[in-house]
Write a protein that holds these residues in place. Structure first.
Motif, PDB file in Angstrom:
ATOM      1  N   ILE A  99       0.840  -1.204   0.000  1.00 13.37           N
ATOM      2  CA  ILE A  99       0.000   0.000   0.000  1.00 13.37           C
ATOM      3  C   ILE A  99       0.873   1.251   0.000  1.00 13.37           C
ATOM      4  O   ILE A  99       0.639   2.185  -0.766  1.00 13.37           O
ATOM      5  CB  ILE A  99      -0.923   0.006   1.241  1.00 13.37           C
ATOM      6  N   GLY A 100       1.914   1.239   0.862  1.00 14.48           N
ATOM      7  CA  GLY A 100       2.778   2.400   0.973  1.00 14.48           C
ATOM      8  C   GLY A 100       3.448   2.727  -0.351  1.00 14.48           C
ATOM      9  O   GLY A 100       3.441   3.881  -0.793  1.00 14.48           O
ATOM     10  N   ALA A 101       3.994   1.698  -1.008  1.00 17.40           N
ATOM     11  CA  ALA A 101       4.693   1.943  -2.270  1.00 17.40           C
ATOM     12  C   ALA A 101       3.726   2.456  -3.331  1.00 17.40           C
ATOM     13  O   ALA A 101       4.053   3.365  -4.113  1.00 17.40           O
ATOM     14  CB  ALA A 101       5.370   0.659  -2.748  1.00 17.40           C
ATOM     15  N   TYR A 134       0.944   4.119  -2.752  1.00 20.85           N
ATOM     16  CA  TYR A 134       0.563   5.488  -2.405  1.00 20.85           C
ATOM     17  C   TYR A 134       1.681   6.458  -2.759  1.00 20.85           C
ATOM     18  O   TYR A 134       1.416   7.562  -3.236  1.00 20.85           O
ATOM     19  CB  TYR A 134       0.227   5.598  -0.909  1.00 20.85           C
ATOM     20  N   GLY A 135       2.921   6.027  -2.546  1.00 16.80           N
ATOM     21  CA  GLY A 135       4.049   6.887  -2.845  1.00 16.80           C
ATOM     22  C   GLY A 135       4.075   7.328  -4.294  1.00 16.80           C
ATOM     23  O   GLY A 135       4.477   8.441  -4.620  1.00 16.80           O
ATOM     24  N   VAL A 136       3.641   6.453  -5.205  1.00 15.99           N
ATOM     25  CA  VAL A 136       3.668   6.802  -6.627  1.00 15.99           C
ATOM     26  C   VAL A 136       2.340   7.404  -7.074  1.00 15.99           C
ATOM     27  O   VAL A 136       2.301   8.409  -7.771  1.00 15.99           O
ATOM     28  CB  VAL A 136       3.997   5.556  -7.484  1.00 15.99           C
ATOM     29  N   LEU A 195      -5.562   6.354  -2.387  1.00 17.88           N
ATOM     30  CA  LEU A 195      -5.825   5.013  -1.879  1.00 17.88           C
ATOM     31  C   LEU A 195      -7.173   4.491  -2.333  1.00 17.88           C
ATOM     32  O   LEU A 195      -7.522   3.352  -2.071  1.00 17.88           O
ATOM     33  CB  LEU A 195      -5.773   5.008  -0.346  1.00 17.88           C
TER      34      LEU A 195
END
Lengths: 116, 504
Positions: free
Chosen positions: B177-179, B181-183, B187
């Motif tokens: 999820i983090g990766a 969201y980073g790009v 969400l």
């Protein structure tokens, strides 16, 4: 700062993976905790790294830090905290019922039988 | 905006709270409230189904926050099917738990049971990937506690395995999820699908990698090779009603792959369009082969049924891998049937284990036991259903999946693996049935354990659903076909979710 944070995540993750591959519940729990710390820092970094920038709207400020990852990290911390507490209780019960702190307690009993 | 969409989440949540307070009254009150909650949930789900038949997809924005910023819940054909399957299954499971007095072994069975349904329903409804994570954690936490319900060394040992592997899965889920969201910077699943279609080439790699990371997590839930080793041990060692309820848990993973990957990496995703499909197909085929070997080598009936759960999950993975509308519609149809049958089979295996006394549910010869003819008849019916033989619904579902597979480039492998594994499953079941029911040790004194007749009603109830599925096969398949067309037309899904902000 980027390199420092990246190294931090890398060390925590590799330590966590090393520990969860061990056979005792105590080190597995420690490994899971380290992994969850790593993922918390990782989530923070995914909102990009900023210094001295507000996350809440203020007058006269044009650049902000992303507030969403901070909220996500908070949720993730709470959940992993609860899970760790449950896991510790479970492994204590397993230690009591199976009379061993090995994650695969039956296999250990066999080995013990061979030795004695 | 109709509040109906959120009700399947709220009903079990409030139900569990009420049951928690009813603890001070007595056990009967808890049972009554638990049954009441499940029945209300079924009524809500049937209303939701009628609403979906009427007006297609319903979108609910929590607190009227606009789509990419607020929390979104989406009710469409697939999710309403899953909701109804869960609630109908939970009636059978709860019924058996009360009749067999399993629910009295610990104090919080009913509370945990409702919270499990709460988590599952939430996972089926959410349109937001982080909330999917949260609902996963809710359902997992109650499932850890339910899996350990009652006693037994093996239960603790496999419960520990189950919990540790799922905690690792949760961590990987957060990394994925983090990766993403980073790009992508969002969400909401619909919004993510839009962003993926506008992705620059240098960012595609990161999104593809994190997509595969999510596939790993959902594959863990859906018991995809090589992450299925926790399933047979956990399922065959927990109490029967809980194992029956867990029959829906692998389907949560399947649902998440269809929903998250099918939408984000759908037809609009450009270079990344359906890039995950070969992985799912290949791993699904390997899982099916290994599940068949497990079925043939199982030593107890419960273990065999647990491997059947694995085999049905593998069949669904293969049908996702075929990636056509017809195969998907067959998959939804097969999913409904296999969930009920696997759940009912766990209950049946438990009654057989009780009736046989010290022989339990081991697949070995034993003296005759009480009501052997009746239980044998039930076993025969369930065996036909679970090995997907005609005339029951599993056969129709598998045929539809194979019919969809005709278009697949991997048709030869898919056909041979699925058909040969079906044959081997039938052989394994024939061996089990003849060892337990035919080849009895007549010279020895028969086992004299009786069970109340009422204990069989949930088993017959779960089986009858499979029968109803065949009787109304035409209307059900029409509905599943429509739902699977919805899954593939992600444009509509996106416009429905993002549209809502203009209406308000």
């Amino acid at each position: 700062m980027e390199i420092l944070i990246a190294l931090c995540i890398a060390f925590l993750t590799s330590g966590g993976i090393f520990l969860i591959l061990k056979s005792r519940t105590f080190s597995v729990i420690l490994g899971l905790m380290m992994l969850s710390y790593a993922v918390n820092v990782f989530l923070f970094a995914m909102g990009r790294l900023h210094i001295d920038k507000p996350a809440i709207l203020q007058k006269g400020v044009t650049e902000y830090a992303d507030p969403l990852p901070q909220a996500l990290v908070l949720t993730a911390i709470v959940i992993s905290f609860g899970m760790t507490a449950f896991l510790i209780v479970l492994s204590l019960r397993a230690r009591k019922e199976l009379d061993s702190d090995h994650v695969d307690a039956e296999g250990l009993e066999k080995n013990r039988g061979e030795k004695s | 905006m109709s509040h109906l969409v959120i009700l399947p989440i709220l009903v079990p949540l409030f139900g569990s709270m009420m049951i928690l307070f009813a603890k001070i009254l007595n056990h009967k009150a808890q049972q009554f409230l638990s049954l009441l909650t499940v029945i209300v949930l079924n009524v809500v789900n049937i209303i939701a189904l009628l609403k979906v038949l009427d007006s297609n997809t319903l979108v609910y924005q929590m607190g009227n926050w606009e789509a990419p910023f607020g929390i979104t819940f989406v009710l469409d054909g697939l999710s309403v099917t899953m909701l109804l399957v869960t609630s109908l299954l939970s009636i059978g499971s709860l019924w058996y738990a009360i009749k067999s007095k399993v629910d009295g072994e610990g104090i919080s069975f009913h509370v945990l049971f409702q919270l499990l349904i709460f988590g599952i329903n939430g996972a089926f409804l959410t349109g937001d990937i982080f909330n999917l994570f949260v609902f996963f954690e809710v359902l997992l936490l109650s499932s850890y506690a339910l899996a350990l319900h009652g006693n037994g060394k093996k239960r603790v040992r496999f419960g520990l395995h189950y919990m540790i592997i799922n905690l690792v899965g949760s961590v990987l889920f957060l990394f994925g999820i983090g990766a993403m969201y980073g790009v992508l910077g969002t969400l909401n699943i619909a919004d993510m699908a839009v962003r993926v279609s506008e992705l620059t080439p240098q960012n595609q790699g990161v999104v593809a990698a994190s997509g595969l990371l999510l596939l790993l997590v959902f594959g863990l839930k859906a018991a995809m090779f090589p992450l299925y080793f926790w399933l047979p041990g956990t399922y065959s060692n927990t109490s029967a009603p809980v194992a029956a309820m867990f029959a829906i848990m692998t389907k949560v993973g399947i649902y998440s792959i269809i929903r998250v990957h099918g939408t984000i990496f759908g037809p609009l995703a450009g270079d990344l369009s359906y890039y995950y499909v070969p992985w799912v197909l290949g791993l699904g085929l390997i899982t099916l082969i290994l599940a068949t070997i497990g079925i043939m080598s199982a030593k107890t009936l419960k273990e065999q049924v647990a491997y059947f759960v694995l085999a049905s999950a593998a069949t669904l993975q293969i049908s996702i891998g075929i990636n056509s509308t017809i195969a998907m519609s067959g998959a939804i149809y097969y999913l409904i049937q296999s969930t009920f049958i696997a759940g009912g089979f766990f209950l049946l295996a438990d009654t057989i284990g009780t009736l046989r006394g010290e022989f339990k549910d081991k697949i070995v010869r034993s003296p005759k036991f009480k009501s052997i003819v009746f239980v044998g008849g039930l076993f025969f019916a369930y065996a036909i259903a679970i090995s997907s033989m005609p005339p029951l619904a599993g056969f129709l579902g598998k045929t539809m999946i194979l019919y969809g597979g005709l278009e697949s480039p991997y048709m030869g492998v898919v056909f041979s693996v699925m058909i040969i594994s079906s044959l081997l499953m039938i052989i394994a079941l024939a061996k089990t049935g003849s060892l337990i029911f035919y080849d009895t040790q007549d010279s020895q004194e028969s086992i004299n354990i009786t069970l109340p007749d009422k204990i069989y009603s949930p088993i017959i109830y779960l089986f009858s659903i499979s029968f109803v599925l065949v009787l109304f096969a035409n209307s059900v398949t029409n509905f599943t076909l429509k739902s699977s067309q919805e899954i593939f037309s992600t444009k509509e899904y996106i416009s429905k979710v993002m549209q809502e902000k203009r209406d308000d």
